[in-house]
Design a protein around this motif. Structure first.
Motif, PDB file in Angstrom:
ATOM      1  N   GLU A   1       0.808  -1.219   0.000  1.00  0.00           N
ATOM      2  CA  GLU A   1       0.000   0.000   0.000  1.00  0.00           C
ATOM      3  C   GLU A   1       0.843   1.273   0.000  1.00  0.00           C
ATOM      4  O   GLU A   1       0.551   2.203  -0.769  1.00  0.00           O
ATOM      5  CB  GLU A   1      -0.965  -0.013   1.189  1.00  0.00           C
ATOM      6  CG  GLU A   1      -2.073  -1.041   1.044  1.00  0.00           C
ATOM      7  CD  GLU A   1      -2.845  -0.876  -0.262  1.00  0.00           C
ATOM      8  OE1 GLU A   1      -3.149   0.297  -0.633  1.00  0.00           O
ATOM      9  OE2 GLU A   1      -3.140  -1.882  -0.920  1.00  0.00           O
ATOM     10  N   PRO A   2       1.889   1.368   0.859  1.00  0.00           N
ATOM     11  CA  PRO A   2       2.702   2.592   0.827  1.00  0.00           C
ATOM     12  C   PRO A   2       3.329   2.868  -0.546  1.00  0.00           C
ATOM     13  O   PRO A   2       3.335   4.012  -1.013  1.00  0.00           O
ATOM     14  CB  PRO A   2       3.785   2.327   1.884  1.00  0.00           C
ATOM     15  CG  PRO A   2       3.184   1.329   2.801  1.00  0.00           C
ATOM     16  CD  PRO A   2       2.305   0.471   1.953  1.00  0.00           C
TER      17      PRO A   2
ATOM     18  N   ASP B   1       1.254   6.356  -7.129  1.00  0.00           N
ATOM     19  CA  ASP B   1       0.007   6.883  -7.671  1.00  0.00           C
ATOM     20  C   ASP B   1      -0.119   8.386  -7.430  1.00  0.00           C
ATOM     21  O   ASP B   1      -0.768   9.096  -8.194  1.00  0.00           O
ATOM     22  CB  ASP B   1      -1.179   6.145  -7.037  1.00  0.00           C
ATOM     23  CG  ASP B   1      -2.458   6.338  -7.836  1.00  0.00           C
ATOM     24  OD1 ASP B   1      -2.365   6.451  -9.075  1.00  0.00           O
ATOM     25  OD2 ASP B   1      -3.541   6.388  -7.235  1.00  0.00           O
ATOM     26  N   GLY B   2       0.539   8.871  -6.359  1.00  0.00           N
ATOM     27  CA  GLY B   2       0.437  10.292  -6.033  1.00  0.00           C
ATOM     28  C   GLY B   2       1.618  11.127  -6.488  1.00  0.00           C
ATOM     29  O   GLY B   2       1.701  12.303  -6.162  1.00  0.00           O
TER      30      GLY B   2
ATOM     31  N   ARG C   1       2.277   1.723  -3.494  1.00  0.00           N
ATOM     32  CA  ARG C   1       1.200   2.026  -4.447  1.00  0.00           C
ATOM     33  C   ARG C   1       0.751   3.473  -4.284  1.00  0.00           C
ATOM     34  O   ARG C   1       0.595   4.204  -5.280  1.00  0.00           O
ATOM     35  CB  ARG C   1       0.038   1.062  -4.217  1.00  0.00           C
ATOM     36  CG  ARG C   1      -1.242   1.389  -4.966  1.00  0.00           C
ATOM     37  CD  ARG C   1      -1.105   1.180  -6.468  1.00  0.00           C
ATOM     38  NE  ARG C   1      -2.351   1.483  -7.158  1.00  0.00           N
ATOM     39  CZ  ARG C   1      -3.330   0.597  -7.355  1.00  0.00           C
ATOM     40  NH1 ARG C   1      -3.204  -0.644  -6.915  1.00  0.00           N
ATOM     41  NH2 ARG C   1      -4.415   0.955  -8.003  1.00  0.00           N
ATOM     42  N   GLU C   2       0.542   3.913  -3.071  1.00  0.00           N
ATOM     43  CA  GLU C   2       0.107   5.290  -2.829  1.00  0.00           C
ATOM     44  C   GLU C   2       1.180   6.292  -3.253  1.00  0.00           C
ATOM     45  O   GLU C   2       0.878   7.347  -3.816  1.00  0.00           O
ATOM     46  CB  GLU C   2      -0.243   5.477  -1.354  1.00  0.00           C
ATOM     47  CG  GLU C   2      -1.485   4.712  -0.921  1.00  0.00           C
ATOM     48  CD  GLU C   2      -1.745   4.841   0.562  1.00  0.00           C
ATOM     49  OE1 GLU C   2      -0.986   5.598   1.225  1.00  0.00           O
ATOM     50  OE2 GLU C   2      -2.689   4.200   1.071  1.00  0.00           O
ATOM     51  N   LEU C   3       2.431   5.952  -2.985  1.00  0.00           N
ATOM     52  CA  LEU C   3       3.529   6.844  -3.346  1.00  0.00           C
ATOM     53  C   LEU C   3       3.588   7.057  -4.855  1.00  0.00           C
ATOM     54  O   LEU C   3       3.647   8.185  -5.345  1.00  0.00           O
ATOM     55  CB  LEU C   3       4.847   6.256  -2.837  1.00  0.00           C
ATOM     56  CG  LEU C   3       6.122   7.096  -2.947  1.00  0.00           C
ATOM     57  CD1 LEU C   3       7.143   6.619  -1.923  1.00  0.00           C
ATOM     58  CD2 LEU C   3       6.751   7.027  -4.343  1.00  0.00           C
TER      59      LEU C   3
ATOM     60  N   ALA D   1       5.997  13.584  -4.826  1.00  0.00           N
ATOM     61  CA  ALA D   1       6.245  12.684  -3.695  1.00  0.00           C
ATOM     62  C   ALA D   1       7.506  13.121  -2.987  1.00  0.00           C
ATOM     63  O   ALA D   1       8.507  13.441  -3.605  1.00  0.00           O
ATOM     64  CB  ALA D   1       6.402  11.246  -4.208  1.00  0.00           C
TER      65      ALA D   1
ATOM     66  N   THR E   1      11.228   3.977   1.684  1.00  0.00           N
ATOM     67  CA  THR E   1      10.257   2.992   2.178  1.00  0.00           C
ATOM     68  C   THR E   1      10.936   1.704   2.652  1.00  0.00           C
ATOM     69  O   THR E   1      10.314   0.889   3.322  1.00  0.00           O
ATOM     70  CB  THR E   1       9.240   2.626   1.085  1.00  0.00           C
ATOM     71  OG1 THR E   1       9.909   1.944   0.019  1.00  0.00           O
ATOM     72  CG2 THR E   1       8.548   3.867   0.553  1.00  0.00           C
TER      73      THR E   1
END
Length: 322
Positions: free
Chosen positions: A14-15, A21-22, A17-19, A317, A63
């Protein structure tokens, strides 16, 4: 564009993917759940605009993915995609000006390691330059300059100094010092062998040699040329235009100077030995000074570009500056 292939452990799914995607500059994001076997995890694919790559890679490193997964980076020569065009438009700066520290560090690491192949190339280049010096052949000298691999450790040392990393600096310095010492020793022996075979002579070496006398007669121009070549060389590395390195290689007389010093040592000519050694020192110092200053200016300029991009456009990011 750069293509990223990630192996992402389950706990970082999740971290990461969010990183991605954003992040501005990231597109063509693909996730293949549990596709990786060793190490185990998801396979995540995406393309990143070169001007956003350094910050994205820094954020990914933060990460912990490199400790438990992997990051692979490839250059994409051609992308036909409106999404890719939009990613490049949104990313701050221009791709040609982008400084990707991970890429530069990897290139210089490979080129600045003391290996058998590196020693072989440097020794052969120095022997070729010795032939050019004794025969007063500018063509042979230029050929030797193109073959010589010494710019790799010089660039690696510049990168290490700017990043303040002791181990890469020591590795590059070792490749330079040991490489030239071995090459010069072999070239001195080569000179004595060629002399015994009647192919070299002390008289030819002591002659006027108008085409190659610049090798052992340094002046202020020698430093200026080396300084300019250092700028061009580091720019070619940071912009991924490695083909320009050939032009850099044939503009600086590091290998010919080392070769002439080795021949002078074999013939016990201290005048030419010290002149050639001074030429070698001036060229080395010019490249190191120019390369370090070039990287420092590039890093500062690119930091300002990214900072303006954060203020003027969508947030990037948060990563780790090179």
């Amino acid at each position: 564009m750069l293509h990223l292939r990630l192996i992402v452990p389950a706990d970082l799914r999740e971290p990461v993917r969010e990183l991605l995607d954003g992040s501005v500059g990231v597109t063509h994001l693909i996730t293949l759940p549990d596709a990786a076997v060793r190490p185990a995890g998801d396979v995540v694919l995406c393309d990143v605009a070169r001007e956003a790559a350094d910050e994205v890679l820094g954020a990914l490193r933060a990460t912990g993915i490199t400790e438990h997964g992997a990051i692979g980076v490839e250059q994409v020569e051609l992308t036909l995609s409106a999404a890719a065009d939009e990613a490049e438009r949104l990313a701050p700066g221009e791709g040609a000006d982008a400084l990707v520290w991970e890429e530069v560090s990897e290139i210089t690491h490979e080129e600045s390691t003391l290996t058998g192949v590196y020693l072989a190339f440097l020794a052969v280049a120095t022997m070729l330059a010795a032939c050019g010096a004794v025969l007063d052949s500018a063509i042979l000298v230029v050929g030797a300059m193109a073959v010589g691999p010494e710019f790799g450790p010089l660039a690696g040392l510049c990168v290490a100094l700017v990043q303040r990393r002791a181990r890469p600096a020591l590795r590059s310095l070792t490749a330079l010092v040991v490489g030239f010492a071995v090459a010069m020793a072999l070239t001195a022996g080569f000179t004595l062998l060629m002399d015994a075979l009647g192919l070299f002579s002390h008289e030819a070496f002591e002659a006027a040699r108008p085409n190659t006398s610049f090798i052992w007669k340094p002046d202020a121009t020698s430093f200026v040329v080396a300084f300019l070549a250092g700028i061009a060389g580091l720019l070619s590395l940071t912009s991924a235009k490695a083909g320009m390195l050939v032009g850099v290689a044939i503009s600086v007389t590091t290998v010919p100077a080392a070769a002439n010093a080795a021949v002078a040592l074999a013939y016990d000519d201290l005048g030419q030995f010290w002149g050639s050694s001074t030429q070698l020192a001036l060229n080395t110092a010019g490249i190191l000074l120019a390369g370090t200053l070039t990287l420092t200016v590039q890093r500062g300029a690119w930091w300002l570009t990214r900072r303006r991009g954060r203020v003027a456009g969508p947030p990037l990011a948060r990563g780790v500056d090179g």
